[in-house]
Scaffold this motif. Structure first.
Motif, PDB file in Angstrom:
ATOM      1  N   ALA A 150      75.901  -4.799  -5.731  1.00  0.00           N
ATOM      2  CA  ALA A 150      76.416  -5.760  -5.199  1.00  0.00           C
ATOM      3  C   ALA A 150      75.782  -5.310  -4.021  1.00  0.00           C
ATOM      4  CB  ALA A 150      77.971  -5.110  -5.057  1.00  0.00           C
ATOM      5  N   LEU A 151      75.840  -5.984  -2.598  1.00  0.00           N
ATOM      6  CA  LEU A 151      75.532  -5.741  -1.611  1.00  0.00           C
ATOM      7  C   LEU A 151      77.548  -5.839  -0.788  1.00  0.00           C
ATOM      8  CD1 LEU A 151      72.879  -8.455  -0.332  1.00  0.00           C
ATOM      9  CD2 LEU A 151      72.476  -5.951  -0.535  1.00  0.00           C
ATOM     10  N   ALA A 152      77.815  -4.436  -0.261  1.00  0.00           N
ATOM     11  CA  ALA A 152      78.759  -4.401   0.436  1.00  0.00           C
ATOM     12  C   ALA A 152      78.455  -3.079   1.506  1.00  0.00           C
ATOM     13  CB  ALA A 152      79.682  -4.219  -0.801  1.00  0.00           C
ATOM     14  N   GLY A 153      79.842  -2.829   1.994  1.00  0.00           N
ATOM     15  CA  GLY A 153      79.835  -1.924   2.763  1.00  0.00           C
ATOM     16  C   GLY A 153      79.413  -0.692   1.610  1.00  0.00           C
ATOM     17  N   ALA A 154      78.445   1.056   1.787  1.00  0.00           N
ATOM     18  CA  ALA A 154      79.382   2.168   2.019  1.00  0.00           C
ATOM     19  C   ALA A 154      80.408   1.983   1.391  1.00  0.00           C
ATOM     20  CB  ALA A 154      78.108   3.244   2.603  1.00  0.00           C
ATOM     21  N   PHE A 155      81.251   1.970   2.465  1.00  0.00           N
ATOM     22  CA  PHE A 155      82.924   2.792   2.385  1.00  0.00           C
ATOM     23  C   PHE A 155      83.847   1.957   1.048  1.00  0.00           C
ATOM     24  CE2 PHE A 155      82.443  -0.977   5.843  1.00  0.00           C
ATOM     25  CZ  PHE A 155      83.170  -1.741   4.887  1.00  0.00           C
ATOM     26  N   ALA A 156      83.170   0.942   0.744  1.00  0.00           N
ATOM     27  CA  ALA A 156      83.334   0.123  -0.209  1.00  0.00           C
ATOM     28  C   ALA A 156      83.129   1.046  -2.058  1.00  0.00           C
ATOM     29  CB  ALA A 156      82.947  -1.401  -0.957  1.00  0.00           C
ATOM     30  N   ALA A 157      82.311   1.822  -1.639  1.00  0.00           N
ATOM     31  CA  ALA A 157      81.540   2.889  -3.118  1.00  0.00           C
ATOM     32  C   ALA A 157      83.301   3.195  -3.832  1.00  0.00           C
ATOM     33  CB  ALA A 157      80.885   3.375  -3.149  1.00  0.00           C
ATOM     34  N   PRO A 158      83.585   4.443  -2.966  1.00  0.00           N
ATOM     35  CA  PRO A 158      84.278   5.311  -4.354  1.00  0.00           C
ATOM     36  C   PRO A 158      85.797   4.307  -3.909  1.00  0.00           C
ATOM     37  CG  PRO A 158      84.603   5.677  -1.245  1.00  0.00           C
ATOM     38  CD  PRO A 158      83.159   4.597  -2.303  1.00  0.00           C
ATOM     39  N   ARG A 159      86.032   3.197  -3.506  1.00  0.00           N
ATOM     40  CA  ARG A 159      87.415   2.423  -4.233  1.00  0.00           C
ATOM     41  C   ARG A 159      87.048   1.640  -5.546  1.00  0.00           C
ATOM     42  NH1 ARG A 159      91.441  -0.720  -0.931  1.00  0.00           N
ATOM     43  NH2 ARG A 159      90.296   0.475   0.374  1.00  0.00           N
ATOM     44  N   TYR A 160      85.792   1.256  -6.159  1.00  0.00           N
ATOM     45  CA  TYR A 160      85.245   0.655  -6.842  1.00  0.00           C
ATOM     46  C   TYR A 160      84.317   1.475  -7.633  1.00  0.00           C
ATOM     47  CZ  TYR A 160      87.150  -3.264  -4.773  1.00  0.00           C
ATOM     48  OH  TYR A 160      88.053  -4.140  -3.922  1.00  0.00           O
ATOM     49  N   GLY A 161      84.581   3.237  -8.153  1.00  0.00           N
ATOM     50  CA  GLY A 161      83.540   3.903  -8.295  1.00  0.00           C
ATOM     51  C   GLY A 161      82.814   3.699  -8.679  1.00  0.00           C
ATOM     52  N   LEU A 162      81.904   2.867  -7.706  1.00  0.00           N
ATOM     53  CA  LEU A 162      80.316   2.726  -7.325  1.00  0.00           C
ATOM     54  C   LEU A 162      79.650   3.951  -7.218  1.00  0.00           C
ATOM     55  CD1 LEU A 162      80.376  -1.043  -7.171  1.00  0.00           C
ATOM     56  CD2 LEU A 162      80.166   0.189  -9.671  1.00  0.00           C
ATOM     57  N   SER A 163      78.487   3.811  -6.969  1.00  0.00           N
ATOM     58  CA  SER A 163      77.354   4.182  -6.319  1.00  0.00           C
ATOM     59  C   SER A 163      76.022   3.862  -5.438  1.00  0.00           C
ATOM     60  CB  SER A 163      76.633   5.830  -7.399  1.00  0.00           C
ATOM     61  OG  SER A 163      77.925   6.312  -8.876  1.00  0.00           O
ATOM     62  N   VAL A 164      75.979   5.142  -4.539  1.00  0.00           N
ATOM     63  CA  VAL A 164      75.228   3.948  -3.284  1.00  0.00           C
ATOM     64  C   VAL A 164      73.781   3.825  -3.671  1.00  0.00           C
ATOM     65  CG1 VAL A 164      74.531   4.245  -1.513  1.00  0.00           C
ATOM     66  CG2 VAL A 164      76.930   4.210  -1.817  1.00  0.00           C
ATOM     67  N   LEU A 165      73.338   2.789  -4.471  1.00  0.00           N
ATOM     68  CA  LEU A 165      71.929   3.160  -5.007  1.00  0.00           C
ATOM     69  C   LEU A 165      71.121   3.391  -3.257  1.00  0.00           C
ATOM     70  CD1 LEU A 165      71.257   0.688  -7.798  1.00  0.00           C
ATOM     71  CD2 LEU A 165      70.996   3.230  -7.836  1.00  0.00           C
ATOM     72  N   ALA A 166      70.953   2.311  -3.096  1.00  0.00           N
ATOM     73  CA  ALA A 166      70.110   3.007  -1.401  1.00  0.00           C
ATOM     74  C   ALA A 166      71.550   2.788   0.136  1.00  0.00           C
ATOM     75  CB  ALA A 166      69.353   1.781  -1.386  1.00  0.00           C
ATOM     76  N   ASP A 167      70.850   2.693   1.044  1.00  0.00           N
ATOM     77  CA  ASP A 167      71.952   2.703   2.194  1.00  0.00           C
ATOM     78  C   ASP A 167      71.081   2.119   3.001  1.00  0.00           C
ATOM     79  OD1 ASP A 167      74.269   2.246   3.786  1.00  0.00           O
ATOM     80  OD2 ASP A 167      74.661   4.288   4.045  1.00  0.00           O
ATOM     81  N   ASP A 168      72.272   1.014   4.211  1.00  0.00           N
ATOM     82  CA  ASP A 168      71.156   0.459   5.205  1.00  0.00           C
ATOM     83  C   ASP A 168      69.883  -0.208   5.026  1.00  0.00           C
ATOM     84  OD1 ASP A 168      72.783   1.551   7.031  1.00  0.00           O
ATOM     85  OD2 ASP A 168      71.434   3.107   7.428  1.00  0.00           O
TER      86      ASP A 168
END
Length: 316
Positions: A150-168
């Motif tokens: 998903a494309l979203a704000g990085a701040f959404a990752a912990p809320r949904y138990g996800l990891s940031v594959l790439a930032d910015d």
């Protein structure tokens, strides 16, 4: 508003809309509830189920959010009372352990994908994009295994138990989205000296120079437009309304007179509010279009018409 104020926003939790709402002081003492789409958020206000809704209005890269414009242009009247401008940075979110080469589907709000188009073309050229009602909804779909990323704000990752594959991953640094707080109609907030007024204008009939007539009412009174765009009314091809933002407050003579003149020219003028600008920028008011200038002109005209009270006020 009381401590029981209920504010809704484009959800689910973890959206930029939620982040924007949290910057408003009123959010500190309100109940905040996500709703699945812009129409649901605005309808909650119309029906009295919520005191206000925070929804996206326009983006500096992708332009206005057509759903918001159309919802505000129709149905029971609503009013913008505040705006928030938020810096937008996107991240690519996925389930833990996912590698970027395994991403075959990417989801986001329709306004997010164009803002990351070049990055996606370079890094995920074969991935299929799937639209969601919001970026946070896209993150929820990743969590549920419905899409890979998903494309979203990085701040959404912990809320949904996800990891940031790439930032910015946004193509344009410094992109901003403007959000508006919408309530049921009420007297607008008092002028601050740095205000914006939003209206929707409906043509009385289609004829040569119709748009020029509208623009002239603003121009001759020195009212600067900060946004102007047409939207189909649904009444047939070639039938459009005009969504307009202008500098100033309805209580100012130049803005009030422009709206009064447009009321004569247009089939309908839908006033959506005067409110403080998020950037704090004050418009430039020429001496000839100041409130004092309008007052002096009105006194002068009354004098010509034989109003002795106006003459005594003018001192002539």
């Amino acid at each position: 508003m009381t401590s029981t104020t209920r504010l809704v926003y484009l959800g689910p939790p973890g959206t930029f809309s939620e982040a924007a709402l949290m910057t408003l002081p009123i959010a500190d003492r309100a109940q905040l509830d996500p709703l699945p789409n812009v129409a649901a958020a605005l309808d909650a206000v119309r029906q009295g189920d919520a005191d206000g809704a925070l929804v996206p209005f326009e983006n500096s890269v992708e332009g206005s959010v057509s759903t918001t414009l159309d919802e505000l242009a129709s149905g029971d009247l609503l009013q913008v009372t505040a705006e928030v401008v938020l810096l937008i940075r996107f991240a690519l979110l996925a389930r833990p352990g996912t590698v970027i080469d395994a991403v075959r589907t990417v989801s986001s709000h329709p306004h997010a994908q164009p803002q990351c188009r070049r990055w996606l073309a370079k890094n995920l050229p074969d991935a299929r994009w799937e639209p969601s009602f919001s970026n946070s909804e896209a993150a929820r779909r990743v969590q549920a295994g419905e899409v890979d990323a998903a494309l979203a704000g990085a701040f959404a990752a912990p809320r949904y138990g996800l990891s940031v594959l790439a930032d910015d991953v946004q193509d344009v640094d410094g992109a901003q989205t403007r959000f508006v707080l919408v309530t049921r109609p009420a007297p607008p907030p008092p002028p601050t000296g740095s205000d914006r007024t939003t209206v929707v204008l409906f043509e009385r009939d289609d004829h040569p120079g119709a748009l020029l007539e509208i623009l002239t009412e603003f121009a001759v009174r020195g009212v600067n437009l900060t946004r102007l765009e047409s939207r189909p009314t649904g009444a047939g091809l070639g039938r459009y309304s005009f969504s307009v933002d202008c500098e100033g407050h309805v209580s100012e003579a130049r803005v009030g007179e422009a709206l009064s003149a447009l009321h004569r020219v247009c089939a309908e003028v839908r006033f959506l509010g005067s409110y403080s600008r998020a950037d704090g920028r004050a418009g430039v008011v020429r001496p000839s279009t100041s409130d004092d200038a309008f007052h002096e002109a009105a006194v002068w005209l009354s004098g010509l018409r034989g109003d002795t009270r106006a003459r005594s006020t003018d001192g002539s």
